[in-house]
Design a protein around this motif. Structure first.
Motif, mmCIF file in Angstrom:
data_model
loop_
_atom_site.group_PDB
_atom_site.id
_atom_site.type_symbol
_atom_site.label_atom_id
_atom_site.label_comp_id
_atom_site.label_asym_id
_atom_site.label_seq_id
_atom_site.Cartn_x
_atom_site.Cartn_y
_atom_site.Cartn_z
ATOM 1 N N MET A 1 0.851 -1.169 0.000
ATOM 2 C CA MET A 1 0.000 0.000 0.000
ATOM 3 C C MET A 1 0.899 1.235 0.000
ATOM 4 N N SER A 2 0.598 2.170 -0.871
ATOM 5 C CA SER A 2 1.425 3.375 -0.961
ATOM 6 C C SER A 2 1.028 4.374 0.126
ATOM 7 N N VAL A 3 1.841 5.389 0.290
ATOM 8 C CA VAL A 3 1.577 6.424 1.284
ATOM 9 C C VAL A 3 0.270 7.148 0.960
ATOM 10 N N THR A 4 0.033 7.416 -0.299
ATOM 11 C CA THR A 4 -1.184 8.112 -0.708
ATOM 12 C C THR A 4 -2.419 7.267 -0.414
ATOM 13 N N GLN A 5 -2.358 5.984 -0.697
ATOM 14 C CA GLN A 5 -3.486 5.110 -0.408
ATOM 15 C C GLN A 5 -3.755 5.019 1.096
ATOM 16 N N GLN A 6 -2.688 4.948 1.881
ATOM 17 C CA GLN A 6 -2.852 4.901 3.331
ATOM 18 C C GLN A 6 -3.483 6.188 3.845
ATOM 19 N N HIS A 7 -3.057 7.326 3.306
ATOM 20 C CA HIS A 7 -3.632 8.612 3.718
ATOM 21 C C HIS A 7 -5.113 8.672 3.365
ATOM 22 N N LEU A 8 -5.479 8.222 2.179
ATOM 23 C CA LEU A 8 -6.890 8.231 1.786
ATOM 24 C C LEU A 8 -7.719 7.321 2.696
ATOM 25 N N LEU A 9 -7.188 6.172 3.051
ATOM 26 C CA LEU A 9 -7.887 5.262 3.952
ATOM 27 C C LEU A 9 -8.045 5.894 5.334
ATOM 28 N N ASP A 10 -6.986 6.517 5.854
ATOM 29 C CA ASP A 10 -7.050 7.175 7.158
ATOM 30 C C ASP A 10 -8.049 8.331 7.140
ATOM 31 N N THR A 11 -8.083 9.081 6.038
ATOM 32 C CA THR A 11 -9.029 10.191 5.910
ATOM 33 C C THR A 11 -10.466 9.666 5.897
ATOM 34 N N TYR A 12 -10.699 8.600 5.159
ATOM 35 C CA TYR A 12 -12.025 7.988 5.091
ATOM 36 C C TYR A 12 -12.480 7.536 6.484
ATOM 37 N N ARG A 13 -11.593 6.847 7.207
ATOM 38 C CA ARG A 13 -11.925 6.387 8.560
ATOM 39 C C ARG A 13 -12.207 7.556 9.492
ATOM 40 N N ALA A 14 -11.384 8.597 9.412
ATOM 41 C CA ALA A 14 -11.556 9.754 10.295
ATOM 42 C C ALA A 14 -12.896 10.441 10.036
ATOM 43 N N LEU A 15 -13.277 10.577 8.785
ATOM 44 C CA LEU A 15 -14.552 11.219 8.464
ATOM 45 C C LEU A 15 -15.731 10.410 8.993
ATOM 46 N N HIS A 16 -15.656 9.095 8.912
ATOM 47 C CA HIS A 16 -16.755 8.259 9.379
ATOM 48 C C HIS A 16 -16.796 8.118 10.899
ATOM 49 N N LEU A 17 -15.664 8.263 11.544
ATOM 50 C CA LEU A 17 -15.621 8.172 13.006
ATOM 51 C C LEU A 17 -15.777 9.529 13.687
ATOM 52 N N GLY A 18 -15.744 10.605 12.891
ATOM 53 C CA GLY A 18 -15.903 11.943 13.457
ATOM 54 C C GLY A 18 -14.646 12.482 14.115
ATOM 55 N N SER A 19 -13.518 11.917 13.832
ATOM 56 C CA SER A 19 -12.260 12.417 14.398
ATOM 57 C C SER A 19 -11.574 13.339 13.390
ATOM 58 N N PRO A 20 -10.586 14.119 13.829
ATOM 59 C CA PRO A 20 -9.903 15.027 12.899
ATOM 60 C C PRO A 20 -9.169 14.280 11.791
ATOM 61 N N VAL A 21 -9.123 14.893 10.640
ATOM 62 C CA VAL A 21 -8.463 14.304 9.476
ATOM 63 C C VAL A 21 -6.944 14.453 9.637
ATOM 64 N N PRO A 22 -6.178 13.405 9.374
ATOM 65 C CA PRO A 22 -4.720 13.496 9.496
ATOM 66 C C PRO A 22 -4.137 14.412 8.413
ATOM 67 N N PRO A 23 -2.999 15.044 8.690
ATOM 68 C CA PRO A 23 -2.384 15.901 7.668
ATOM 69 C C PRO A 23 -1.877 15.070 6.490
#
Length: 73
Positions: free
Chosen positions: A1-23
């Motif tokens: 998994m590339s860095v970009t894919q990991q960031h997109l996955l983390d952003t997706y999780r954060a939006l659904h859990l209501g937590s802040p989006v990672p930089p």
């Protein structure tokens, strides 16, 4: 998994859990490099600049706390 894919996955999780989006990856790289270079210069005995100098100035020139309380009326 590339860095970009990991960031997109983390952003997706954060939006659904209501937590802040990672930089986004790479945003803080320049700042980190500058701070490391500044710390290396400081430890080598050269004059501090930037953030290190500001922190040292604040620490050295802070006002002493008064031991007395102000008189209440």
């Amino acid at each position: 998994m590339s860095v970009t894919q990991q960031h997109l996955l983390d952003t997706y999780r954060a939006l659904h859990l209501g937590s802040p989006v990672p930089p986004a990856p790479g945003i803080q790289d320049v700042r980190v490099v500058r701070e490391l270079r500044e710390q290396r210069r400081f430890l080598a005995g050269r004059p501090a600049r930037g953030r290190t100098r500001q922190a040292l100035c604040r620490w050295l020139h802070r006002r002493p706390r008064s031991s007395r309380r102000p008189a209440s009326r």
